[in-house]
Write a protein that holds these residues in place. Sequence first.
Motif, PDB file in Angstrom:
ATOM      1  N   VAL A   3       0.889  -1.218   0.080  1.00 22.84           N
ATOM      2  CA  VAL A   3       0.102  -0.082  -0.001  1.00 22.84           C
ATOM      3  C   VAL A   3       0.778   1.147   0.175  1.00 22.84           C
ATOM      4  O   VAL A   3       0.615   2.008  -0.795  1.00 22.84           O
ATOM      5  CB  VAL A   3      -0.974  -0.028   1.251  1.00 22.84           C
ATOM      6  N   LEU A   4       1.752   1.319   0.795  1.00 19.21           N
ATOM      7  CA  LEU A   4       2.694   2.497   1.006  1.00 19.21           C
ATOM      8  C   LEU A   4       3.440   2.564  -0.429  1.00 19.21           C
ATOM      9  O   LEU A   4       3.665   3.701  -0.658  1.00 19.21           O
ATOM     10  CB  LEU A   4       3.548   2.354   2.204  1.00 19.21           C
ATOM     11  N   ILE A  43       1.154  11.149   2.991  1.00 19.08           N
ATOM     12  CA  ILE A  43       0.200  10.156   2.986  1.00 19.08           C
ATOM     13  C   ILE A  43      -0.237   9.721   4.059  1.00 19.08           C
ATOM     14  O   ILE A  43       0.084   9.935   5.294  1.00 19.08           O
ATOM     15  CB  ILE A  43       1.259   8.620   2.565  1.00 19.08           C
ATOM     16  N   GLU A  44      -1.738   9.463   4.328  1.00 21.05           N
ATOM     17  CA  GLU A  44      -2.453   9.170   5.361  1.00 21.05           C
ATOM     18  C   GLU A  44      -2.746   7.727   5.359  1.00 21.05           C
ATOM     19  O   GLU A  44      -3.119   7.172   4.489  1.00 21.05           O
ATOM     20  CB  GLU A  44      -3.700   9.843   5.431  1.00 21.05           C
ATOM     21  N   VAL A  45      -2.429   7.049   6.528  1.00 22.84           N
ATOM     22  CA  VAL A  45      -2.676   5.417   6.399  1.00 22.84           C
ATOM     23  C   VAL A  45      -3.529   5.402   7.885  1.00 22.84           C
ATOM     24  O   VAL A  45      -3.072   5.841   8.816  1.00 22.84           O
ATOM     25  CB  VAL A  45      -1.494   5.054   6.641  1.00 22.84           C
ATOM     26  N   ARG A  46      -4.593   4.438   7.749  1.00 26.00           N
ATOM     27  CA  ARG A  46      -5.343   4.220   8.728  1.00 26.00           C
ATOM     28  C   ARG A  46      -5.217   2.759   8.845  1.00 26.00           C
ATOM     29  O   ARG A  46      -5.711   1.959   7.836  1.00 26.00           O
ATOM     30  CB  ARG A  46      -6.549   4.695   8.632  1.00 26.00           C
ATOM     31  N   GLU A  63      -7.780  -3.904   8.722  1.00 23.91           N
ATOM     32  CA  GLU A  63      -7.965  -3.139   7.475  1.00 23.91           C
ATOM     33  C   GLU A  63      -6.753  -1.980   7.693  1.00 23.91           C
ATOM     34  O   GLU A  63      -6.654  -1.540   8.274  1.00 23.91           O
ATOM     35  CB  GLU A  63      -9.205  -2.573   7.625  1.00 23.91           C
ATOM     36  N   VAL A  64      -6.385  -1.948   6.240  1.00 26.42           N
ATOM     37  CA  VAL A  64      -5.366  -0.757   5.761  1.00 26.42           C
ATOM     38  C   VAL A  64      -5.865   0.020   4.912  1.00 26.42           C
ATOM     39  O   VAL A  64      -6.213  -0.453   3.902  1.00 26.42           O
ATOM     40  CB  VAL A  64      -3.918  -1.391   5.635  1.00 26.42           C
ATOM     41  N   LEU A  65      -5.972   1.297   5.226  1.00 23.85           N
ATOM     42  CA  LEU A  65      -6.406   2.227   4.116  1.00 23.85           C
ATOM     43  C   LEU A  65      -5.446   3.351   3.874  1.00 23.85           C
ATOM     44  O   LEU A  65      -5.062   4.063   5.069  1.00 23.85           O
ATOM     45  CB  LEU A  65      -7.659   2.756   4.599  1.00 23.85           C
ATOM     46  N   GLY A  66      -4.883   3.448   2.759  1.00 28.02           N
ATOM     47  CA  GLY A  66      -3.997   4.803   2.440  1.00 28.02           C
ATOM     48  C   GLY A  66      -4.283   5.433   1.502  1.00 28.02           C
ATOM     49  O   GLY A  66      -5.363   5.207   0.544  1.00 28.02           O
ATOM     50  N   TRP A 120      -6.639   0.350  -0.353  1.00 26.42           N
ATOM     51  CA  TRP A 120      -7.215  -0.168   0.712  1.00 26.42           C
ATOM     52  C   TRP A 120      -7.083  -1.694   0.627  1.00 26.42           C
ATOM     53  O   TRP A 120      -6.978  -2.409  -0.535  1.00 26.42           O
ATOM     54  CB  TRP A 120      -8.679  -0.170   1.107  1.00 26.42           C
ATOM     55  N   ALA A 121      -6.752  -2.556   1.763  1.00 25.72           N
ATOM     56  CA  ALA A 121      -6.653  -4.009   1.782  1.00 25.72           C
ATOM     57  C   ALA A 121      -7.127  -4.533   3.184  1.00 25.72           C
ATOM     58  O   ALA A 121      -6.995  -3.759   4.203  1.00 25.72           O
ATOM     59  CB  ALA A 121      -5.239  -4.267   1.616  1.00 25.72           C
ATOM     60  N   THR A 122      -7.867  -5.724   3.263  1.00 28.74           N
ATOM     61  CA  THR A 122      -7.884  -6.269   4.350  1.00 28.74           C
ATOM     62  C   THR A 122      -7.489  -7.553   4.589  1.00 28.74           C
ATOM     63  O   THR A 122      -7.436  -8.365   3.468  1.00 28.74           O
ATOM     64  CB  THR A 122      -9.590  -6.353   4.721  1.00 28.74           C
ATOM     65  N   VAL A 123      -6.781  -8.092   5.563  1.00 27.24           N
ATOM     66  CA  VAL A 123      -6.421  -9.557   5.846  1.00 27.24           C
ATOM     67  C   VAL A 123      -7.193 -10.058   6.983  1.00 27.24           C
ATOM     68  O   VAL A 123      -7.549  -9.301   8.139  1.00 27.24           O
ATOM     69  CB  VAL A 123      -5.114  -9.231   6.497  1.00 27.24           C
ATOM     70  N   GLY A 124      -7.720 -10.988   6.643  1.00 30.48           N
ATOM     71  CA  GLY A 124      -8.859 -11.548   7.689  1.00 30.48           C
ATOM     72  C   GLY A 124      -8.169 -12.577   8.427  1.00 30.48           C
ATOM     73  O   GLY A 124      -7.069 -12.784   8.728  1.00 30.48           O
ATOM     74  N   ARG A 125      -8.824 -13.008   9.737  1.00 32.40           N
ATOM     75  CA  ARG A 125      -8.383 -13.751  10.901  1.00 32.40           C
ATOM     76  C   ARG A 125      -9.194 -15.179  10.671  1.00 32.40           C
ATOM     77  O   ARG A 125     -10.528 -15.157  10.400  1.00 32.40           O
ATOM     78  CB  ARG A 125      -8.568 -13.224  11.998  1.00 32.40           C
ATOM     79  N   ALA A 126      -8.445 -16.260  10.776  1.00 39.17           N
ATOM     80  CA  ALA A 126      -9.156 -17.363  10.982  1.00 39.17           C
ATOM     81  C   ALA A 126     -10.260 -17.326  12.048  1.00 39.17           C
ATOM     82  O   ALA A 126     -10.131 -16.900  13.055  1.00 39.17           O
ATOM     83  CB  ALA A 126      -8.217 -18.661  11.207  1.00 39.17           C
TER      84      ALA A 126
END
Lengths: 110, 133
Positions: B56-57, B69-72, B81-84, B124-130
Amino acid sequence: MTGSDQNDSMNVVLDAHGVLVVHGDIDIAGGPVLEAAIEALAADQPVVIDLADVFFIDSSGLRRLLGASRRARLHGAEVTLRNVGAEVARLLQITATTDQFTIESTRASS
Amino acid sequence: MSSPANESVDIGPVEIRLPPDPALSRVLRLAASGMASMGGFTVDQIEDIKVTVSEVLLALIEQGGGAFIEVRFTIAEGSFEVLGRTKVDAFDAGHPDLELCRTVLTETADSHGIDHVDQHAHIWATVGRASPG
């Protein structure tokens, strides 16, 4: 001749055997350091990169390795990766680029 | 190894504003991995989060216009969730350098998106948890 290129998070050392030994992350900051070290080598010379101390790589770092592979192949040479860790191996597998390199050895899990 | 991976912990949002300096990629990964560890993600998932955040960065630095750059980061309902975003007048979402980035995100994240809205590039991207076993 030996030498080194570095920034705050990684460095590349050309050892006495002509192997580029990388220490650190091959990311958007470290990638240019590695690229500079590779480009300092003769273009028709085989490139051997030791990744034993590399525990992170992203697509910007991979692009530098792929650029080195293209450059070497244009001159009839190849890029060999030594001591490839799980992180690098996974990125090569994800991007289906493993065949762009000769994988000499993998790093044993710690 | 015991892991709190099955415990649901919501954290954030954590917002970071940074200059487009490549050297800060490592700092951002450290922040993300620390937060993911607090949130109970597994070692493998944290590795995916680190790569995802880095992608993302780097996309925002390489394709951005030099603005901050703003990252959340947000952990909610078992997902990281990461949103840049960064201000940029023209953004080529089909740039060849982004193709490799998309390929990586397809594997390291459960979902992701890259677009240009209101003169800002958004990734943006999301990484889920099992699920708890």
